[in-house]
Enzyme design. Sequence first.
Site, PDB file in Angstrom:
ATOM      1  N   CYS A   1      19.459  66.826 -63.129  1.00  0.00           N
ATOM      2  CA  CYS A   1      20.665  66.390 -64.004  1.00  0.00           C
ATOM      3  C   CYS A   1      21.727  67.456 -63.965  1.00  0.00           C
ATOM      4  O   CYS A   1      22.923  66.853 -64.355  1.00  0.00           O
ATOM      5  CB  CYS A   1      19.962  66.414 -65.498  1.00  0.00           C
TER       6      CYS A   1
ATOM      7  N   CYS B   1      16.618  58.589 -77.177  1.00  0.00           N
ATOM      8  CA  CYS B   1      16.485  58.925 -75.766  1.00  0.00           C
ATOM      9  C   CYS B   1      17.929  58.431 -75.133  1.00  0.00           C
ATOM     10  O   CYS B   1      18.383  57.359 -75.417  1.00  0.00           O
ATOM     11  CB  CYS B   1      15.443  58.014 -75.425  1.00  0.00           C
TER      12      CYS B   1
ATOM     13  N   HIS C   1      23.560  58.354 -68.859  1.00  0.00           N
ATOM     14  CA  HIS C   1      22.931  59.348 -68.093  1.00  0.00           C
ATOM     15  C   HIS C   1      22.775  58.891 -66.714  1.00  0.00           C
ATOM     16  O   HIS C   1      21.559  59.148 -66.341  1.00  0.00           O
ATOM     17  CB  HIS C   1      21.825  60.073 -68.820  1.00  0.00           C
TER      18      HIS C   1
END
Length: 410
Positions: free
Chosen positions: A86, A229, A354
Site C-alpha cells: 500500500c 473498511c 484505495h
Amino acid sequence: MGKVIVLGAGMTRFGKYNDADLPWKNHEELGVEACLNALKHSGVNHQKIEAAYFGQTVTGMIQIGQRVTDMLGISGIPIYNHENACATSLAAFRNAYLDVKNGVHDIVLVAGVEKMIFFPKSKKKKEEKKDHSENSGGLLKMGSGGPIIMPEGMMFLQDIGVIMPAYFALIGRRHMEEYGTTREQFAKISVKNHKHGSMNPYAQYQNEVTLEQVLNSRMICDPITLLQCTPTGDGAAAVILASEKTAKKYTTKLVEVAGSVIMAGKYKASKGHFSSLASCRLAAQKLYDETGIGPNDLNVVEQHDCFTPHELVTYEDLGICKPGEGGRLVDEGVTALGGKVPFNVSGGLQAKGHPIAATGVAQVIELVWQLRGECGKRQVQGAKIGLAHNGGGIGPGLEPGLASVTMLKI
C-alpha cells in the site's frame, strides 16, 4: 542540496472502472489520464520530463512506467518501477524527491497506477475468471476485484487468520481494553470521512452515511463493520516534482516537500503495546526531527485509514494527542473539517477509495491542493503544513511492512 517543489498534481476519479459503475479503463488509460492531469496542472510540457518513477502492485503489471510513458510520448529517459504494497507510490515519490533534491534530475514525473477490477461487468464470464486464476498459478485470485489470496503454506500470517481486517481489529480491541475506546468512536471516523468524501469529485463514494448505518452494516471482524473498511477499486495519481529554480518558472504557488521518511517496520517494536504501531511513531519522530516541524504545527493530515481503528491510533502515534485520547478527539470533532487538525478531508481510503499503488501519491495530491487553496467546499482554511501517512503490508513481528510519512509546506 536544494528545495523540491510539487509543481503539479493530477489524478483520476477512484472507483470501479467495470463498465457498470464507471466506463471500462485499463492500466495504461488510467495512468495516462492521471499524468496528463498532473502535466496540465503544472504547465510543464511532457518533453521536459527527465525521469519517471512509477508504482503498481496488485496485478504485477510488467514495466507499468514504460507502458504509460510510451502513450504519453515520453521515451529515452530513466524509468523506475516500484512495488511496496500500500506504500508503493510514496516509496516511488521518496526516491524521486531525493533525486531532485540531490541534483540528479531537475524535473520528474511520479505516478501510482492500480487496476483491481479485472473484467468488465458486462462481459464477465465464469470461465474467464477460472482461466485467469489458473493462469496465475494460484498466486493471485482477484476475479472481479476480490481480496488477494495466497495459496496455503505461502503466507503464515494468512494461514492463521491474520489478514488485514483481523490485524486492525486486534489493534482496535486492544485499544478498547486499555483505554475504554468505544465502537461508536471508531464508527464516527467512517461517518466523518464519508462526509468529507461527499465533497470530493474524485472520491469513489460521494455519499454521507449515518452512525447507525455504519454500526449496523455487516460485521467483518469485531469491532470493524463493512462501512469501516476501505473499498476495492481502480485509479491512478501523478505529481510533477521540480527543483525550486525550475518550479519558479511555472508558478508562484510553491508547495515544498519539507521531508520524507520511509522505513520497514522494526521487528516486534510494538510488543506488549499492540494498541499502537511503534514503527509509525519512529517514522514520525524521524520526520519531525529532520524538518523541525512538530505535530502541533500540522494543519491537515492525509492518513492511511484502511480500517477505522488505524486512523484513531494514528492520532496518538503522530503525537496529535496522548495515548488513549484518540477517542476524545473523534468525539470533539478535532479531526473533522473545521476542527484543529482535519484528517482525511479527501474522504480518505474509506470514501475516496484505495487503488493500492495509487493511494500514497493521491494523499500528496490532496495536500498539494489544500496548501494551494484549490479544494473548494472541503478546503481547510489557512492550511500551510500537511502530512501524508501511509503504511504498506504486514512485516516481521506484526509491524507494518513499510511505514511512510511525508511533509509538505508552503
